[in-house]
Design a protein around this motif. Sequence first.
Motif, PDB file in Angstrom:
ATOM      1  N   ASP A  32       0.817  -1.371  -0.129  1.00 44.27           N
ATOM      2  CA  ASP A  32      -0.033   0.036   0.021  1.00 44.27           C
ATOM      3  C   ASP A  32       1.013   1.255   0.142  1.00 44.27           C
ATOM      4  O   ASP A  32       0.203   2.540  -0.033  1.00 44.27           O
ATOM      5  CB  ASP A  32      -0.925   0.021   1.383  1.00 44.27           C
ATOM      6  CG  ASP A  32      -2.138  -0.872   1.102  1.00 44.27           C
ATOM      7  OD1 ASP A  32      -2.578  -1.417   0.064  1.00 44.27           O
ATOM      8  OD2 ASP A  32      -2.299  -1.640   2.275  1.00 44.27           O
ATOM      9  N   CYS A  33       2.123   1.036   0.022  1.00 39.32           N
ATOM     10  CA  CYS A  33       2.947   2.280   0.002  1.00 39.32           C
ATOM     11  C   CYS A  33       3.038   2.971  -1.295  1.00 39.32           C
ATOM     12  O   CYS A  33       3.303   2.106  -2.415  1.00 39.32           O
ATOM     13  CB  CYS A  33       4.289   1.873   0.515  1.00 39.32           C
ATOM     14  SG  CYS A  33       5.308   3.096   0.860  1.00 39.32           S
ATOM     15  N   ILE A  34       2.995   4.126  -1.424  1.00 35.88           N
ATOM     16  CA  ILE A  34       3.048   4.873  -2.857  1.00 35.88           C
ATOM     17  C   ILE A  34       4.342   5.836  -2.850  1.00 35.88           C
ATOM     18  O   ILE A  34       4.456   5.945  -4.228  1.00 35.88           O
ATOM     19  CB  ILE A  34       1.774   5.551  -3.005  1.00 35.88           C
ATOM     20  CG1 ILE A  34       1.560   6.634  -1.905  1.00 35.88           C
ATOM     21  CG2 ILE A  34       0.491   4.535  -3.230  1.00 35.88           C
ATOM     22  CD1 ILE A  34       0.356   7.502  -2.165  1.00 35.88           C
ATOM     23  N   CYS A  35       4.847   6.192  -1.985  1.00 36.70           N
ATOM     24  CA  CYS A  35       5.687   6.985  -1.927  1.00 36.70           C
ATOM     25  C   CYS A  35       6.725   7.175  -0.744  1.00 36.70           C
ATOM     26  O   CYS A  35       6.319   6.744   0.210  1.00 36.70           O
ATOM     27  CB  CYS A  35       5.316   8.531  -2.191  1.00 36.70           C
ATOM     28  SG  CYS A  35       4.607   9.011  -3.823  1.00 36.70           S
ATOM     29  N   ALA A  36       7.771   7.868  -0.839  1.00 35.03           N
ATOM     30  CA  ALA A  36       8.691   8.163   0.180  1.00 35.03           C
ATOM     31  C   ALA A  36       8.811   9.587   0.333  1.00 35.03           C
ATOM     32  O   ALA A  36       8.430  10.489  -0.424  1.00 35.03           O
ATOM     33  CB  ALA A  36      10.103   7.689   0.197  1.00 35.03           C
ATOM     34  N   ILE A  37       8.495  10.100   1.884  1.00 35.83           N
ATOM     35  CA  ILE A  37       8.880  11.709   1.853  1.00 35.83           C
ATOM     36  C   ILE A  37      10.112  11.876   2.785  1.00 35.83           C
ATOM     37  O   ILE A  37      10.307  11.129   3.800  1.00 35.83           O
ATOM     38  CB  ILE A  37       7.512  11.981   2.803  1.00 35.83           C
ATOM     39  CG1 ILE A  37       7.305  11.291   4.168  1.00 35.83           C
ATOM     40  CG2 ILE A  37       6.304  11.941   1.919  1.00 35.83           C
ATOM     41  CD1 ILE A  37       6.143  11.799   4.730  1.00 35.83           C
ATOM     42  N   ASN A  38      10.312  13.024   2.709  1.00 30.67           N
ATOM     43  CA  ASN A  38      11.702  13.500   3.464  1.00 30.67           C
ATOM     44  C   ASN A  38      11.785  15.064   2.965  1.00 30.67           C
ATOM     45  O   ASN A  38      11.279  15.489   1.966  1.00 30.67           O
ATOM     46  CB  ASN A  38      12.817  12.542   3.282  1.00 30.67           C
ATOM     47  CG  ASN A  38      13.770  12.861   4.466  1.00 30.67           C
ATOM     48  OD1 ASN A  38      13.790  13.690   5.189  1.00 30.67           O
ATOM     49  ND2 ASN A  38      14.643  12.006   4.634  1.00 30.67           N
ATOM     50  N   GLY A  39      12.743  15.606   3.699  1.00 28.19           N
ATOM     51  CA  GLY A  39      12.953  16.914   3.522  1.00 28.19           C
ATOM     52  C   GLY A  39      14.585  17.136   3.195  1.00 28.19           C
ATOM     53  O   GLY A  39      15.250  16.275   3.543  1.00 28.19           O
ATOM     54  N   THR A  40      14.751  18.278   2.473  1.00 21.66           N
ATOM     55  CA  THR A  40      16.394  18.598   2.269  1.00 21.66           C
ATOM     56  C   THR A  40      16.547  20.115   2.428  1.00 21.66           C
ATOM     57  O   THR A  40      15.519  20.668   2.375  1.00 21.66           O
ATOM     58  CB  THR A  40      16.575  18.032   0.915  1.00 21.66           C
ATOM     59  OG1 THR A  40      18.211  18.210   0.583  1.00 21.66           O
ATOM     60  CG2 THR A  40      16.016  19.049  -0.371  1.00 21.66           C
ATOM     61  N   HIS A  41      17.784  20.478   2.605  1.00 20.11           N
ATOM     62  CA  HIS A  41      17.999  21.879   2.636  1.00 20.11           C
ATOM     63  C   HIS A  41      18.943  22.257   1.436  1.00 20.11           C
ATOM     64  O   HIS A  41      19.693  21.620   1.059  1.00 20.11           O
ATOM     65  CB  HIS A  41      18.706  22.097   3.824  1.00 20.11           C
ATOM     66  CG  HIS A  41      18.262  22.059   5.143  1.00 20.11           C
ATOM     67  ND1 HIS A  41      17.615  22.932   6.012  1.00 20.11           N
ATOM     68  CD2 HIS A  41      17.588  20.789   5.915  1.00 20.11           C
ATOM     69  CE1 HIS A  41      17.085  22.612   6.911  1.00 20.11           C
ATOM     70  NE2 HIS A  41      17.052  21.320   6.880  1.00 20.11           N
ATOM     71  N   ILE A  60      24.785  28.300   7.380  1.00 15.57           N
ATOM     72  CA  ILE A  60      24.607  28.769   6.265  1.00 15.57           C
ATOM     73  C   ILE A  60      22.968  29.030   6.297  1.00 15.57           C
ATOM     74  O   ILE A  60      22.316  28.394   6.826  1.00 15.57           O
ATOM     75  CB  ILE A  60      25.057  28.188   5.167  1.00 15.57           C
ATOM     76  CG1 ILE A  60      24.609  26.647   4.890  1.00 15.57           C
ATOM     77  CG2 ILE A  60      26.725  28.215   5.138  1.00 15.57           C
ATOM     78  CD1 ILE A  60      25.163  25.873   3.764  1.00 15.57           C
ATOM     79  N   LEU A  61      22.643  30.010   5.065  1.00 17.84           N
ATOM     80  CA  LEU A  61      21.191  30.418   4.863  1.00 17.84           C
ATOM     81  C   LEU A  61      20.643  28.967   3.984  1.00 17.84           C
ATOM     82  O   LEU A  61      21.181  28.711   2.980  1.00 17.84           O
ATOM     83  CB  LEU A  61      20.893  31.537   4.349  1.00 17.84           C
ATOM     84  CG  LEU A  61      21.382  32.904   4.820  1.00 17.84           C
ATOM     85  CD1 LEU A  61      21.415  34.034   3.903  1.00 17.84           C
ATOM     86  CD2 LEU A  61      20.638  32.879   5.958  1.00 17.84           C
ATOM     87  N   THR A  62      19.766  28.577   4.476  1.00 16.89           N
ATOM     88  CA  THR A  62      19.165  27.197   3.774  1.00 16.89           C
ATOM     89  C   THR A  62      17.537  27.447   3.717  1.00 16.89           C
ATOM     90  O   THR A  62      17.015  28.244   4.451  1.00 16.89           O
ATOM     91  CB  THR A  62      19.367  25.873   4.247  1.00 16.89           C
ATOM     92  OG1 THR A  62      18.930  25.937   5.684  1.00 16.89           O
ATOM     93  CG2 THR A  62      20.800  25.777   4.142  1.00 16.89           C
ATOM     94  N   GLN A  63      16.828  26.833   3.020  1.00 17.45           N
ATOM     95  CA  GLN A  63      15.277  26.591   2.951  1.00 17.45           C
ATOM     96  C   GLN A  63      15.255  24.988   3.052  1.00 17.45           C
ATOM     97  O   GLN A  63      16.116  24.198   2.502  1.00 17.45           O
ATOM     98  CB  GLN A  63      14.745  26.834   1.432  1.00 17.45           C
ATOM     99  CG  GLN A  63      14.477  28.451   1.147  1.00 17.45           C
ATOM    100  CD  GLN A  63      13.591  28.506  -0.070  1.00 17.45           C
ATOM    101  OE1 GLN A  63      13.117  27.643  -0.419  1.00 17.45           O
ATOM    102  NE2 GLN A  63      13.858  29.727  -0.683  1.00 17.45           N
ATOM    103  N   ASN A  64      14.082  24.939   3.606  1.00 11.87           N
ATOM    104  CA  ASN A  64      14.014  23.449   3.983  1.00 11.87           C
ATOM    105  C   ASN A  64      12.838  23.171   3.126  1.00 11.87           C
ATOM    106  O   ASN A  64      11.857  23.600   3.012  1.00 11.87           O
ATOM    107  CB  ASN A  64      13.493  23.074   5.477  1.00 11.87           C
ATOM    108  CG  ASN A  64      13.410  21.656   5.735  1.00 11.87           C
ATOM    109  OD1 ASN A  64      13.635  20.797   4.924  1.00 11.87           O
ATOM    110  ND2 ASN A  64      13.547  21.340   6.922  1.00 11.87           N
ATOM    111  N   ILE A  65      12.826  21.985   2.347  1.00 16.11           N
ATOM    112  CA  ILE A  65      12.253  21.320   1.156  1.00 16.11           C
ATOM    113  C   ILE A  65      11.699  20.337   1.408  1.00 16.11           C
ATOM    114  O   ILE A  65      12.336  19.496   1.491  1.00 16.11           O
ATOM    115  CB  ILE A  65      12.771  21.670  -0.323  1.00 16.11           C
ATOM    116  CG1 ILE A  65      13.215  23.125  -0.653  1.00 16.11           C
ATOM    117  CG2 ILE A  65      11.702  21.273  -1.437  1.00 16.11           C
ATOM    118  CD1 ILE A  65      13.915  23.174  -1.924  1.00 16.11           C
TER     119      ILE A  65
END
Length: 158
Positions: A32-41, A60-65
Amino acid sequence: MSVDIIKPIDPEFSDTPPEILNDRRYMPHFKDCICAINGTHVRASIAPEKQIPYIGRKGILTQNIMAACSFDIQFTFVWAGWEGTAHDARIFLVAINDPVIKFPKSLECYLKPYKDTRHHLPDFRRGQPPSGQEEIFNRAHSSLGSVIERTFGVWKNR
């Protein structure tokens, strides 16, 4: 981005992904698993008066996506713009609880980062038999979850 540009090929996620369906290591545990999720900077350019929340743990200046990726290395959801100090769990909870964000499908169908467990990915790749049900889950989770790192890696190297 997630509403206007990034769209899953099958928005209903009606079929088990072939990467799971055709691999005995994953079936039936992750059917039933369709995707993996996580964030990156990623590095960010922010106006000086707004920089403080974007200074990440490396100074350092980063955005978390935050992103969701299918097992064939395709983004199915991306939410960019979060300050570098924002925790992945906070971003995820806002995404699933805010109907405006239109986060696809249900929470139970995603592989999230699996913390505090030692993964034995090389053993899994070599086909070493697991010692029990928990090890089956841990190894498969680690292997499937690596799709997010591969997808971000392709994107960051372009």
